[in-house]
Scaffold this motif. Sequence first.
Motif, PDB file in Angstrom:
ATOM      1  N   UNK A 170       0.810  -1.214   0.000  1.00 51.86           N
ATOM      2  CA  UNK A 170       0.000   0.000   0.000  1.00 51.86           C
ATOM      3  C   UNK A 170       0.848   1.272   0.000  1.00 51.86           C
ATOM      4  N   UNK A 171       2.163   1.109   0.011  1.00 52.21           N
ATOM      5  CA  UNK A 171       3.058   2.280   0.024  1.00 52.21           C
ATOM      6  C   UNK A 171       4.423   1.830  -0.465  1.00 52.21           C
ATOM      7  N   UNK A 172       5.340   2.764  -0.572  1.00 54.41           N
ATOM      8  CA  UNK A 172       6.709   2.403  -0.910  1.00 54.41           C
ATOM      9  C   UNK A 172       7.266   1.502   0.202  1.00 54.41           C
ATOM     10  N   UNK A 190      -2.161   6.799  -3.696  1.00 56.71           N
ATOM     11  CA  UNK A 190      -3.306   6.474  -4.534  1.00 56.71           C
ATOM     12  C   UNK A 190      -3.342   5.068  -5.083  1.00 56.71           C
ATOM     13  N   UNK A 191      -2.464   4.192  -4.618  1.00 55.30           N
ATOM     14  CA  UNK A 191      -2.457   2.816  -5.113  1.00 55.30           C
ATOM     15  C   UNK A 191      -3.726   2.093  -4.637  1.00 55.30           C
ATOM     16  N   UNK A 192      -4.590   1.625  -5.551  1.00 55.73           N
ATOM     17  CA  UNK A 192      -5.863   0.985  -5.157  1.00 55.73           C
ATOM     18  C   UNK A 192      -5.700  -0.495  -4.843  1.00 55.73           C
ATOM     19  N   UNK A 193      -4.915  -0.796  -3.824  1.00 56.20           N
ATOM     20  CA  UNK A 193      -4.604  -2.186  -3.509  1.00 56.20           C
ATOM     21  C   UNK A 193      -5.864  -3.003  -3.269  1.00 56.20           C
ATOM     22  N   UNK A 194      -6.795  -2.442  -2.501  1.00 63.85           N
ATOM     23  CA  UNK A 194      -8.001  -3.185  -2.145  1.00 63.85           C
ATOM     24  C   UNK A 194      -8.824  -3.569  -3.387  1.00 63.85           C
ATOM     25  N   UNK A 195      -8.840  -2.693  -4.380  1.00 59.71           N
ATOM     26  CA  UNK A 195      -9.569  -2.986  -5.614  1.00 59.71           C
ATOM     27  C   UNK A 195      -8.822  -4.040  -6.426  1.00 59.71           C
ATOM     28  N   UNK A 196      -7.510  -3.890  -6.511  1.00 57.31           N
ATOM     29  CA  UNK A 196      -6.696  -4.840  -7.269  1.00 57.31           C
ATOM     30  C   UNK A 196      -6.843  -6.257  -6.708  1.00 57.31           C
ATOM     31  N   UNK A 197      -6.860  -6.364  -5.389  1.00 55.98           N
ATOM     32  CA  UNK A 197      -6.967  -7.682  -4.754  1.00 55.98           C
ATOM     33  C   UNK A 197      -8.402  -8.202  -4.819  1.00 55.98           C
ATOM     34  N   UNK A 198      -9.346  -7.358  -4.483  1.00 57.62           N
ATOM     35  CA  UNK A 198     -10.736  -7.795  -4.456  1.00 57.62           C
ATOM     36  C   UNK A 198     -11.260  -8.258  -5.807  1.00 57.62           C
TER      37      UNK A 198
END
Length: 364
Positions: free
Chosen positions: A79-81, A113-121
């Motif tokens: 979710x971050x660097x 702004x990385x949409x991790x939750x969307x990418x995984x879900x």
Amino acid sequence: MSKQVASGKWTVARRQAQGQRRMAGGRWQVGLQRFGLMIAAVLLASCGKPEQKADPATQSPASPNLPRRELTKMTLALNWFPEAEHGGYYHAKIKGLYAKHGIDLAIIKGGPGTPVEIEVGTGRKDFGIVNADKILSTRAEGVPVVGLLAPFQVSPRCIIVRESSPVKTFDDLKNMTLIANPAKPFVKFLQHKYGLEGVTIIPYRGGLATFLNTDNAAVQGYINSEPLILAERGERVRTLSLATAGFNPYTSVLVTSEKMIAENPELVQGMVRASQTGWLSYLLFPAPANSEIQRQNSEIETYVLEEGAKQLGPLMLTGDAELAAFGTMTETRWAKLQSQLIACGAIKDSGKPVSEAFTTEFLR
């Protein structure tokens, strides 16, 4: 101002940060010793007498449900660097723990702004790192992401002001500039609970330049990261912990999709258990993973990374994790968080049980 000219100032700031860490050190050291004993007990039962101070990552057994040589390619979206709050995952990777569980893991760097939750879900990434408040807000929008492991029992989220600022509590956050992501649930929580009268919110896009160049300002951060960066630069700051204000979501939660759990439970179990061991090992032996983190994120300074890792213990080895498995979660805390998010307007009440947002079935 050159670093040489500012050396006296930043040395004092650094010592201030170190002093704050030492104040919390006693309790988490006891907790870490307890987890060390737990690891030793597991190794005694499965591998004979462990070598004193051995890294448990080197002796983690493979998942019995997967062929040892058959590796499945998987992705973990950060979710971050890469920073200390990802240390356990890097430790598990470089020590081969994921491979022992049949997983060939690629860790993907994140950023603003990385949409991790969307990418995984939606299945574009297999696993990810997402905070609990974001998990609930994402599920409220119909994205089936599920929490698996919560390393941070205490949220490191904080608001940072200069030491010279009159702001000493959240009630003092008035008539100033707040550099934070206005879409984040914690911002909505602050607005709901404290009003933030006269506060102008400027979107946080990473970095601290805006804070340093703005008078009468506050900025979002993690207690084990941004304050250390500022101390290294000679800035003396004060931090206000969101957890002490009552907003304490599980942080840096390992997540996956409902589909992944249903179709590949053995891989999910391997991912969770390797990550557990990776985190416990990282808290004891952070140097190997820190080297890899710096290789992946050349902008992070050694002092910031090392001190940040040292501050993780009090945030992880506490609360429910003192009595149960590392990274455990409870329905009570999830339900409280859900109620807070509904109250401040961050999410709507979907009527779905909060128990669907997480599972502890894969924890060791």
